[in-house]
Design an enzyme around this catalytic site. Structure first.
Site, PDB file in Angstrom:
ATOM      1  N   ARG A   1       0.819  -1.218   0.000  1.00 25.57           N
ATOM      2  CA  ARG A   1       0.000   0.000   0.000  1.00 25.57           C
ATOM      3  C   ARG A   1       0.854   1.270   0.000  1.00 25.57           C
ATOM      4  NH1 ARG A   1      -3.822  -3.166   3.599  1.00 25.57           N
ATOM      5  NH2 ARG A   1      -2.015  -3.160   4.939  1.00 25.57           N
ATOM      6  N   ILE A   2       1.779   1.373   0.965  1.00 26.86           N
ATOM      7  CA  ILE A   2       2.557   2.614   1.082  1.00 26.86           C
ATOM      8  C   ILE A   2       3.570   2.732  -0.050  1.00 26.86           C
ATOM      9  CG2 ILE A   2       4.148   3.916   2.555  1.00 26.86           C
ATOM     10  CD1 ILE A   2       2.717   2.644   5.001  1.00 26.86           C
TER      11      ILE A   2
ATOM     12  N   CYS B   1       8.847  -2.330   3.170  1.00 34.36           N
ATOM     13  CA  CYS B   1       8.459  -3.718   3.467  1.00 34.36           C
ATOM     14  C   CYS B   1       8.351  -3.871   4.988  1.00 34.36           C
ATOM     15  CB  CYS B   1       9.490  -4.692   2.897  1.00 34.36           C
ATOM     16  SG  CYS B   1      11.140  -4.383   3.489  1.00 34.36           S
ATOM     17  N   PRO B   2       7.614  -4.882   5.449  1.00 34.47           N
ATOM     18  CA  PRO B   2       7.530  -5.082   6.897  1.00 34.47           C
ATOM     19  C   PRO B   2       8.846  -5.635   7.436  1.00 34.47           C
ATOM     20  CG  PRO B   2       6.366  -6.829   5.743  1.00 34.47           C
ATOM     21  CD  PRO B   2       6.827  -5.870   4.692  1.00 34.47           C
TER      22      PRO B   2
ATOM     23  N   SER C   1       9.760   2.687   7.296  1.00 34.12           N
ATOM     24  CA  SER C   1       9.083   1.429   7.613  1.00 34.12           C
ATOM     25  C   SER C   1       9.393   0.962   9.034  1.00 34.12           C
ATOM     26  CB  SER C   1       9.443   0.369   6.579  1.00 34.12           C
ATOM     27  OG  SER C   1       8.623  -0.755   6.762  1.00 34.12           O
ATOM     28  N   ARG C   2      10.506   0.281   9.229  1.00 28.64           N
ATOM     29  CA  ARG C   2      10.898  -0.164  10.566  1.00 28.64           C
ATOM     30  C   ARG C   2      12.413  -0.071  10.701  1.00 28.64           C
ATOM     31  NH1 ARG C   2       6.626   0.859  11.940  1.00 28.64           N
ATOM     32  NH2 ARG C   2       4.953  -0.451  12.728  1.00 28.64           N
TER      33      ARG C   2
ATOM     34  N   ASP D   1      12.719   7.717   9.614  1.00 28.18           N
ATOM     35  CA  ASP D   1      11.658   8.096  10.564  1.00 28.18           C
ATOM     36  C   ASP D   1      11.560   7.061  11.683  1.00 28.18           C
ATOM     37  OD1 ASP D   1       9.378   9.683  11.419  1.00 28.18           O
ATOM     38  OD2 ASP D   1       8.102   8.045  10.717  1.00 28.18           O
TER      39      ASP D   1
ATOM     40  N   GLU E   1      13.029   2.290  19.932  1.00 30.03           N
ATOM     41  CA  GLU E   1      12.330   3.585  20.076  1.00 30.03           C
ATOM     42  C   GLU E   1      11.674   3.684  21.449  1.00 30.03           C
ATOM     43  OE1 GLU E   1       9.688   3.402  16.721  1.00 30.03           O
ATOM     44  OE2 GLU E   1      11.274   3.805  15.280  1.00 30.03           O
TER      45      GLU E   1
ATOM     46  N   HIS F   1       9.534   8.974  14.416  1.00 26.18           N
ATOM     47  CA  HIS F   1       8.436   8.058  14.057  1.00 26.18           C
ATOM     48  C   HIS F   1       7.085   8.805  13.961  1.00 26.18           C
ATOM     49  CE1 HIS F   1       7.136   3.573  14.266  1.00 26.18           C
ATOM     50  NE2 HIS F   1       6.351   4.267  13.463  1.00 26.18           N
TER      51      HIS F   1
HETATM   52  P1  NAD Z   1       1.627  -3.629   3.039  1.00 29.61           P
HETATM   53  O1  NAD Z   1       1.431  -4.944   3.705  1.00 29.61           O
HETATM   54  O2  NAD Z   1       0.525  -3.058   2.220  1.00 29.61           O
HETATM   55  O3  NAD Z   1       2.935  -3.700   2.102  1.00 29.61           O
HETATM   56  C1  NAD Z   1       4.118  -4.374   2.444  1.00 29.61           C
HETATM   57  C2  NAD Z   1       4.627  -5.050   1.181  1.00 29.61           C
HETATM   58  O4  NAD Z   1       5.871  -5.677   1.481  1.00 29.61           O
HETATM   59  C3  NAD Z   1       3.682  -6.181   0.672  1.00 29.61           C
HETATM   60  O5  NAD Z   1       3.402  -5.950  -0.702  1.00 29.61           O
HETATM   61  C4  NAD Z   1       4.485  -7.463   0.878  1.00 29.61           C
HETATM   62  O6  NAD Z   1       4.242  -8.414  -0.134  1.00 29.61           O
HETATM   63  C5  NAD Z   1       5.893  -6.941   0.810  1.00 29.61           C
HETATM   64  N1  NAD Z   1       6.864  -7.822   1.456  1.00 29.61           N
HETATM   65  C6  NAD Z   1       6.723  -8.554   2.576  1.00 29.61           C
HETATM   66  N2  NAD Z   1       7.853  -9.224   2.832  1.00 29.61           N
HETATM   67  C7  NAD Z   1       8.713  -8.927   1.844  1.00 29.61           C
HETATM   68  C8  NAD Z   1      10.030  -9.325   1.532  1.00 29.61           C
HETATM   69  N3  NAD Z   1      10.689 -10.200   2.306  1.00 29.61           N
HETATM   70  N4  NAD Z   1      10.606  -8.809   0.451  1.00 29.61           N
HETATM   71  C9  NAD Z   1       9.935  -7.953  -0.357  1.00 29.61           C
HETATM   72  N5  NAD Z   1       8.693  -7.536  -0.128  1.00 29.61           N
HETATM   73  C10 NAD Z   1       8.091  -8.020   0.962  1.00 29.61           C
HETATM   74  O7  NAD Z   1       2.072  -2.639   4.189  1.00 29.61           O
HETATM   75  P2  NAD Z   1       2.036  -1.039   4.139  1.00 29.61           P
HETATM   76  O8  NAD Z   1       0.736  -0.557   4.679  1.00 29.61           O
HETATM   77  O9  NAD Z   1       2.505  -0.583   2.805  1.00 29.61           O
HETATM   78  O10 NAD Z   1       3.143  -0.708   5.248  1.00 29.61           O
HETATM   79  C11 NAD Z   1       4.527  -0.959   4.997  1.00 29.61           C
HETATM   80  C12 NAD Z   1       5.325  -0.778   6.283  1.00 29.61           C
HETATM   81  O11 NAD Z   1       5.294   0.586   6.669  1.00 29.61           O
HETATM   82  C13 NAD Z   1       4.720  -1.517   7.501  1.00 29.61           C
HETATM   83  O12 NAD Z   1       5.243  -2.819   7.579  1.00 29.61           O
HETATM   84  C14 NAD Z   1       5.140  -0.673   8.656  1.00 29.61           C
HETATM   85  O13 NAD Z   1       6.310  -1.237   9.225  1.00 29.61           O
HETATM   86  C15 NAD Z   1       5.493   0.670   8.060  1.00 29.61           C
HETATM   87  N6  NAD Z   1       4.687   1.803   8.585  1.00 29.61           N
HETATM   88  C16 NAD Z   1       5.335   2.845   9.139  1.00 29.61           C
HETATM   89  C17 NAD Z   1       4.639   3.946   9.607  1.00 29.61           C
HETATM   90  C18 NAD Z   1       5.355   5.147  10.205  1.00 29.61           C
HETATM   91  O14 NAD Z   1       4.720   5.952  10.889  1.00 29.61           O
HETATM   92  N7  NAD Z   1       6.632   5.351   9.967  1.00 29.61           N
HETATM   93  C19 NAD Z   1       3.230   3.952   9.516  1.00 29.61           C
HETATM   94  C20 NAD Z   1       2.571   2.861   8.928  1.00 29.61           C
HETATM   95  C21 NAD Z   1       3.322   1.773   8.454  1.00 29.61           C
END
Ligand code: NAD
Length: 320
Positions: free
Chosen positions: A159-160, A210-211, A238-239, A263, A268, A287
């Site tokens: 999504r992101i 990615c997560p 992401s993380r 971020d 944290e 964050h």
């Molecule tokens: P999402 O599940 O829609 O997208 C994650 C993508 O990563 C998926 O398409 C998945 O197939 C892919 N993926 C998983 N494992 C993988 C791997 N080993 N190699 C390659 N691709 C892989 O999640 P999202 O909503 O887009 O969120 C992404 C990340 O953003 C979250 O995991 C979270 O850690 C982070 N996040 C951070 C904040 C912030 O405030 N900084 C806020 C929301 C989310």
């Protein structure tokens, strides 16, 4: 129904209302709760419903709160909950899967634009009187960079990642996407799936979406950074655990990585000895990519909807 929010402050520091949940039961909101199991058990007490953002709910806690029937996670990630034990004890766990996509994509581009133009630094310089002393009509203290025509590698095209790509393409960037699974309908003239090696080799900017899992932990390490272009820009919203921070520090200090903007960090709130804290060419924010009022409001609504659905025995956003 007794309900407890263990750590409500970051979701609602006072600019939102808990009304949606208050209408569904007797709600006690704690800004923060100490992570020690003893304190968490005492704070949950005889509640049937608990909400947590970052306060862990391990087996030791779950087995000692016999009234608990429902855990509402105030976030997307639920790694702080012992899901297996929750299932064994018939406790339903829900999360909030999609509330901050646009905010995080926007913030990612904000970090990128900051690395291109250093708006904050230039504002500080002007406020310190540097412009009033300038011999010319303009001055800049750092190199400035245009994005159009450059290549952005996106690791994690969910999504992101996709929302970021959309905005980035509007700036004229070409996207190289790496994802575990591939949806080829997302490809276009300016967006292609590639393998990780190609992404590392060809990207001018790399953004992580990615997560954090066993397979992505430390994905930005010395070996992978050596495959990247000299001076590449790195963004992580992401993380923190995706990056080997000491190795990134070395790469920043040597100039191999031109700039990094993160971020999130491995622990944290940030620890005083985090190697990135004194790194060259590094922007760190606390964050906040998710934390716009719009996205927190959306989360508050989804959290109430999740509980309402559970009460009417048609639960949604369940963690299985
Ligand atoms: P999402 O599940 O829609 O997208 C994650 C993508 O990563 C998926 O398409 C998945 O197939 C892919 N993926 C998983 N494992 C993988 C791997 N080993 N190699 C390659 N691709 C892989 O999640 P999202 O909503 O887009 O969120 C992404 C990340 O953003 C979250 O995991 C979270 O850690 C982070 N996040 C951070 C904040 C912030 O405030 N900084 C806020 C929301 C989310």
């Amino acid at each position: 129904m007794n309900m407890v929010v263990l750590d409500g402050y970051t979701l609602n520091p006072g600019d939102l209302t808990w009304e949606g949940l208050q209408q569904l039961g007797d709600l006690k909101v704690y800004d923060r709760t100490d992570f020690s199991p003893k304190t968490v058990i005492k704070t949950i007490g005889d509640a049937e419903v608990v909400f947590t953002n970052k306060v862990p709910l391990p087996k030791e806690v779950l087995t000692q709160v016999p009234n608990l029937k429902y855990i509402g996670v105030l976030a997307t990630g639920y790694n702080i909950i012992d899901i297996e034990t929750a299932h064994e004890l018939n406790i339903l766990v829900t999360n909030v899967p999609d509330y901050s996509t646009n905010s995080v994509a926007q913030f990612t581009m904000g970090l990128l634009l900051e690395m291109c133009h250093h708006i904050g630094d230039h504002n500080k310089a002007v406020m310190n009187g540097e412009w009033t002393k300038s011999l010319d009509f303009c001055f800049w203290n750092t190199p400035l960079m245009e994005l159009a025509g450059k290549t952005m590698g996106i690791i994690g095209f969910g999504r992101i990642g996709q929302a970021t790509a959309k905005v980035a393409q509007a700036f004229g960037l070409n996207i190289l996407a790496y994802n575990r699974s591939k949806d080829y309908s997302l490809e276009s003239e300016t967006c292609k799936y590639v393998e990780l090696e190609e992404l590392f080799k060809k990207s001018d900017i790399i953004s992580l979406h990615c997560p954090l899992t066993e397979s992505t932990k430390g994905i930005i390490n010395k070996q992978n950074m050596s495959k990247m272009k000299d001076g590449v820009m790195l963004i992580n919203t992401s993380r923190g655990g995706l990056i080997m921070e000491a190795e990134l520090r070395e790469a920043l200090d040597s100039g191999k990585i031109g700039y990094a903007a993160v971020d999130v960090v491995s622990s944290e709130p940030m620890k005083k000895d985090n190697p990135l804290l004194k790194a060259k060419n590094c922007i760190i924010t606390p964050h906040i990519a998710w934390a716009t009022k719009e996205s927190r409001t959306r989360m508050m609504g989804i959290v109430s909807d999740n509980l309402k659905a559970y009460i009417s025995e048609k639960p949604i956003n369940i963690i299985r």
